[in-house]
Write a protein that holds these residues in place. Sequence first.
Motif, PDB file in Angstrom:
ATOM      1  N   ASP A 184       0.857  -1.188   0.000  1.00  7.12           N
ATOM      2  CA  ASP A 184       0.000   0.000   0.000  1.00  7.12           C
ATOM      3  C   ASP A 184       0.890   1.233   0.000  1.00  7.12           C
ATOM      4  OD1 ASP A 184      -2.076   1.776   0.183  1.00  7.12           O
ATOM      5  OD2 ASP A 184      -2.392   1.468   2.334  1.00  7.12           O
ATOM      6  N   ASP A 185       0.887   1.956  -1.132  1.00  9.97           N
ATOM      7  CA  ASP A 185       1.741   3.140  -1.287  1.00  9.97           C
ATOM      8  C   ASP A 185       3.191   2.760  -0.975  1.00  9.97           C
ATOM      9  OD1 ASP A 185      -0.435   4.678  -2.036  1.00  9.97           O
ATOM     10  OD2 ASP A 185      -0.889   5.188   0.053  1.00  9.97           O
ATOM     11  N   ASN A 186       3.746   3.331   0.083  1.00 13.06           N
ATOM     12  CA  ASN A 186       5.151   3.071   0.422  1.00 13.06           C
ATOM     13  C   ASN A 186       5.306   2.147   1.624  1.00 13.06           C
ATOM     14  OD1 ASN A 186       5.167   6.190  -0.660  1.00 13.06           O
ATOM     15  ND2 ASN A 186       6.890   4.938  -1.395  1.00 13.06           N
ATOM     16  N   SER A 187       4.313   1.321   1.850  1.00 12.90           N
ATOM     17  CA  SER A 187       4.418   0.381   2.970  1.00 12.90           C
ATOM     18  C   SER A 187       4.162  -1.047   2.488  1.00 12.90           C
ATOM     19  CB  SER A 187       3.420   0.747   4.075  1.00 12.90           C
ATOM     20  OG  SER A 187       2.096   0.534   3.625  1.00 12.90           O
ATOM     21  N   PHE A 188       4.747  -1.960   3.244  1.00 11.68           N
ATOM     22  CA  PHE A 188       4.671  -3.372   2.927  1.00 11.68           C
ATOM     23  C   PHE A 188       4.222  -4.080   4.201  1.00 11.68           C
ATOM     24  CE2 PHE A 188       7.588  -7.283   2.842  1.00 11.68           C
ATOM     25  CZ  PHE A 188       6.607  -8.096   2.292  1.00 11.68           C
ATOM     26  N   GLN A 189       3.030  -4.690   4.174  1.00 12.15           N
ATOM     27  CA  GLN A 189       2.487  -5.368   5.337  1.00 12.15           C
ATOM     28  C   GLN A 189       2.546  -6.884   5.117  1.00 12.15           C
ATOM     29  OE1 GLN A 189      -1.367  -3.129   5.250  1.00 12.15           O
ATOM     30  NE2 GLN A 189      -0.939  -2.854   7.428  1.00 12.15           N
ATOM     31  N   TYR A 190       2.836  -7.614   6.178  1.00 10.00           N
ATOM     32  CA  TYR A 190       2.957  -9.065   6.017  1.00 10.00           C
ATOM     33  C   TYR A 190       2.738  -9.778   7.350  1.00 10.00           C
ATOM     34  CZ  TYR A 190       7.667  -7.919   7.701  1.00 10.00           C
ATOM     35  OH  TYR A 190       8.728  -7.448   8.427  1.00 10.00           O
ATOM     36  N   VAL A 228      17.692  -8.249  -2.183  1.00  4.87           N
ATOM     37  CA  VAL A 228      17.380  -9.318  -1.227  1.00  4.87           C
ATOM     38  C   VAL A 228      17.247  -8.752   0.178  1.00  4.87           C
ATOM     39  CG1 VAL A 228      18.216 -11.458  -0.184  1.00  4.87           C
ATOM     40  CG2 VAL A 228      18.524 -11.066  -2.641  1.00  4.87           C
ATOM     41  N   HIS A 229      16.205  -9.208   0.887  1.00  8.28           N
ATOM     42  CA  HIS A 229      15.955  -8.801   2.271  1.00  8.28           C
ATOM     43  C   HIS A 229      15.575 -10.034   3.088  1.00  8.28           C
ATOM     44  CE1 HIS A 229      15.655  -4.438   1.315  1.00  8.28           C
ATOM     45  NE2 HIS A 229      15.144  -4.881   0.164  1.00  8.28           N
ATOM     46  N   TRP A 230      15.956 -10.029   4.362  1.00 12.86           N
ATOM     47  CA  TRP A 230      15.449 -11.005   5.322  1.00 12.86           C
ATOM     48  C   TRP A 230      14.366 -10.331   6.154  1.00 12.86           C
ATOM     49  CZ3 TRP A 230      16.280 -16.169   6.037  1.00 12.86           C
ATOM     50  CH2 TRP A 230      17.376 -16.747   5.389  1.00 12.86           C
ATOM     51  N   ILE A 231      13.230 -10.993   6.299  1.00 13.66           N
ATOM     52  CA  ILE A 231      12.170 -10.491   7.170  1.00 13.66           C
ATOM     53  C   ILE A 231      11.788 -11.606   8.145  1.00 13.66           C
ATOM     54  CG2 ILE A 231      11.269  -8.837   5.486  1.00 13.66           C
ATOM     55  CD1 ILE A 231       9.045 -10.856   4.852  1.00 13.66           C
ATOM     56  N   THR A 232      11.137 -11.230   9.240  1.00 12.74           N
ATOM     57  CA  THR A 232      10.712 -12.217  10.232  1.00 12.74           C
ATOM     58  C   THR A 232       9.230 -12.044  10.517  1.00 12.74           C
ATOM     59  OG1 THR A 232      12.919 -12.145  11.229  1.00 12.74           O
ATOM     60  CG2 THR A 232      11.178 -13.218  12.495  1.00 12.74           C
ATOM     61  N   PRO A 233       8.382 -12.649   9.703  1.00  8.12           N
ATOM     62  CA  PRO A 233       6.934 -12.532   9.935  1.00  8.12           C
ATOM     63  C   PRO A 233       6.518 -13.268  11.203  1.00  8.12           C
ATOM     64  CG  PRO A 233       7.440 -13.315   7.702  1.00  8.12           C
ATOM     65  CD  PRO A 233       8.683 -13.448   8.516  1.00  8.12           C
ATOM     66  N   LYS A 290       2.844  -7.055  10.349  1.00  5.29           N
ATOM     67  CA  LYS A 290       3.961  -6.132  10.501  1.00  5.29           C
ATOM     68  C   LYS A 290       3.980  -5.197   9.302  1.00  5.29           C
ATOM     69  CE  LYS A 290       7.121  -9.047  13.185  1.00  5.29           C
ATOM     70  NZ  LYS A 290       8.502  -9.629  13.242  1.00  5.29           N
ATOM     71  N   THR A 291       4.522  -4.008   9.512  1.00  5.24           N
ATOM     72  CA  THR A 291       4.594  -3.029   8.427  1.00  5.24           C
ATOM     73  C   THR A 291       6.023  -2.539   8.266  1.00  5.24           C
ATOM     74  OG1 THR A 291       2.322  -2.294   8.859  1.00  5.24           O
ATOM     75  CG2 THR A 291       3.726  -0.830   7.563  1.00  5.24           C
ATOM     76  N   ASP A 292       6.531  -2.610   7.045  1.00  9.58           N
ATOM     77  CA  ASP A 292       7.842  -2.057   6.714  1.00  9.58           C
ATOM     78  C   ASP A 292       7.662  -0.947   5.693  1.00  9.58           C
ATOM     79  OD1 ASP A 292       9.037  -3.862   8.357  1.00  9.58           O
ATOM     80  OD2 ASP A 292       9.814  -5.166   6.765  1.00  9.58           O
ATOM     81  N   LYS A 293       8.440   0.118   5.847  1.00  7.62           N
ATOM     82  CA  LYS A 293       8.419   1.206   4.884  1.00  7.62           C
ATOM     83  C   LYS A 293       9.270   0.841   3.671  1.00  7.62           C
ATOM     84  CE  LYS A 293       5.826   4.062   7.179  1.00  7.62           C
ATOM     85  NZ  LYS A 293       4.484   4.432   6.661  1.00  7.62           N
ATOM     86  N   ILE A 294       8.873   1.322   2.539  1.00  9.24           N
ATOM     87  CA  ILE A 294       9.581   1.039   1.293  1.00  9.24           C
ATOM     88  C   ILE A 294       9.995   2.354   0.653  1.00  9.24           C
ATOM     89  CG2 ILE A 294       9.396   0.011  -1.009  1.00  9.24           C
ATOM     90  CD1 ILE A 294       7.139  -1.756   0.154  1.00  9.24           C
TER      91      ILE A 294
END
Length: 535
Positions: A475-481, A502-507, A512-516
């Motif tokens: 959504d726009d500049n955010s990434f939710q997962y 490449v990114h590591w994430i920990t759902p 969770k929301t990350d800015k992009i």
Amino acid sequence: MQKTLSILLISLSYAAFGQNFTEQDTLRGSITPEREWWDLNYYDLYVDVDPDQKFISGQNTIRYEVLKPKQILQVDLQTPLKIEKVIQEGKELKVDDNGNAHFVQLQKPQKKGDFNEIIVHYSGHPKEAVRAPWDGGFSWAKDENGDHFVATSNQGLGASVWWPNKDHMYDEVDSMLIRIKAPKGLMDVSNGRLRKVYEDTNTYHWFVSNPINNYGVNINIGDYVHFGEKYPGEKGELEMDYYVLRDNLKKAKKQFQDAPKMMKAFEHWFGPYPFYEDSYKLVEAPYLGMEHQSSVTYGNNYQNGYLGKDLSGTGWGLKFDFIIIHESGHEWFANNITYKDVADMWIHEAFTAYSENLFLDYYYGKEASADYVIGTRANIVNDKPIIGAYGVNQEGSKDMYYKGANMLHTIRQLVDDDEKWRQILRGLNKEFYHQTVTTDQIEGYISKKSGIDLSKVFDQYLRTPKIPLFEYKVDDNSFQYRYKDVVKDFKMPLKISVDGEVHWITPSEKWKTDKIDGDLTTLKVNRNFYVEIKG
């Protein structure tokens, strides 16, 4: 009375959870009071095989150490075979039968630390395998020349389907003599090394000098011819012997070139072959194949793949003979490291299914091996947990093969260090060398050596039929997962790429929301992680 009552209570408790286990299941699958007081030391098994009558007769000398003084000893032998008599120190003993479990009333006082033995005489028409090796017993076949072609297979069903023994996986015999009387003109090939052939009776004496699980013991009778080679292995010279039907010698010499290739790859990944003292044998059988210790059976029709098919659907499965690779992989995971309870059968099958793609990794590279193991996901049904019910001889879902392999492939990604991962696999075979183990031991070792708490990963893939669902929204500049359909506190890291980076994430279970930075045009989850994706 106390024994019967305890078994009844166990059976009722399983029934309360919708399981239909019987007293016989408990007698077969649990460490009963009549088993736990004595430790196996040595078997001397003699079997006279009469293929014309589909009849066997013989005896098994069972030597054991007394761990604590008891006077009733359980021996297992499945109907329709019958125990004729049991002897200790020249005296015939009383035996109380309860289905396939037989309770020997010992007269001699059993003193802690003593080594005693009984001789069990038996005979009958053993169960005939309908669809070996999945439905076990004796396979009574004939080759194209009309000669008898006979073999045994009995994983899960139990070795007591054809010989009397302590038929529970927790206790392996330390060594064993196998004496098989075969029809004149035919050869028997069993486990270990051939000590002697008594030509007057055509009796073959094979000796196993390493611990062996009961289901790994086998008989193979046929018009065999032999060839072999010396393999320069990690522990020195290894004898690799091949026994095939006479008419198949030419085909075998070509196809069995996969055997030394297998040995090279698996010693790299898993460590030294665990049974140098007993040699390695590949033996033709009248069914698909089985991982009998140092006597691996083969019936893949001398072709690559699984009966000519690629189980991964990628083409890579046709680069090797499935039975040679898979069944030989069990020498490390099944015969070296052996489950205590069949509920933990995944320890055998997940690691060995995973070994197929490690063979490809060694010869064709990491991407080829990834293609293969990911391709096998098409065979996963997610019907029930991979771990079965304990104490009743019940295995879990057949997903233990390729769901188990993909779990291990996923853990390799989490370790994120291929040499470290290889040392973990080798370390398992060193730490648990010639031992029977539990799931907890295997899980604990991998978590400890990887430095990662993998308990929730194991819980998810082994103890539930669900695959983690990775959901995401942009959504726009955010990434939710988040993760969905996971066990509590499941937080497995995940590797993704965002616009090629490449990114590591920990759902977790919570969003969770990350800015992009900038516009997100492509997002991909690394294919090596066994998760479902919804975005």
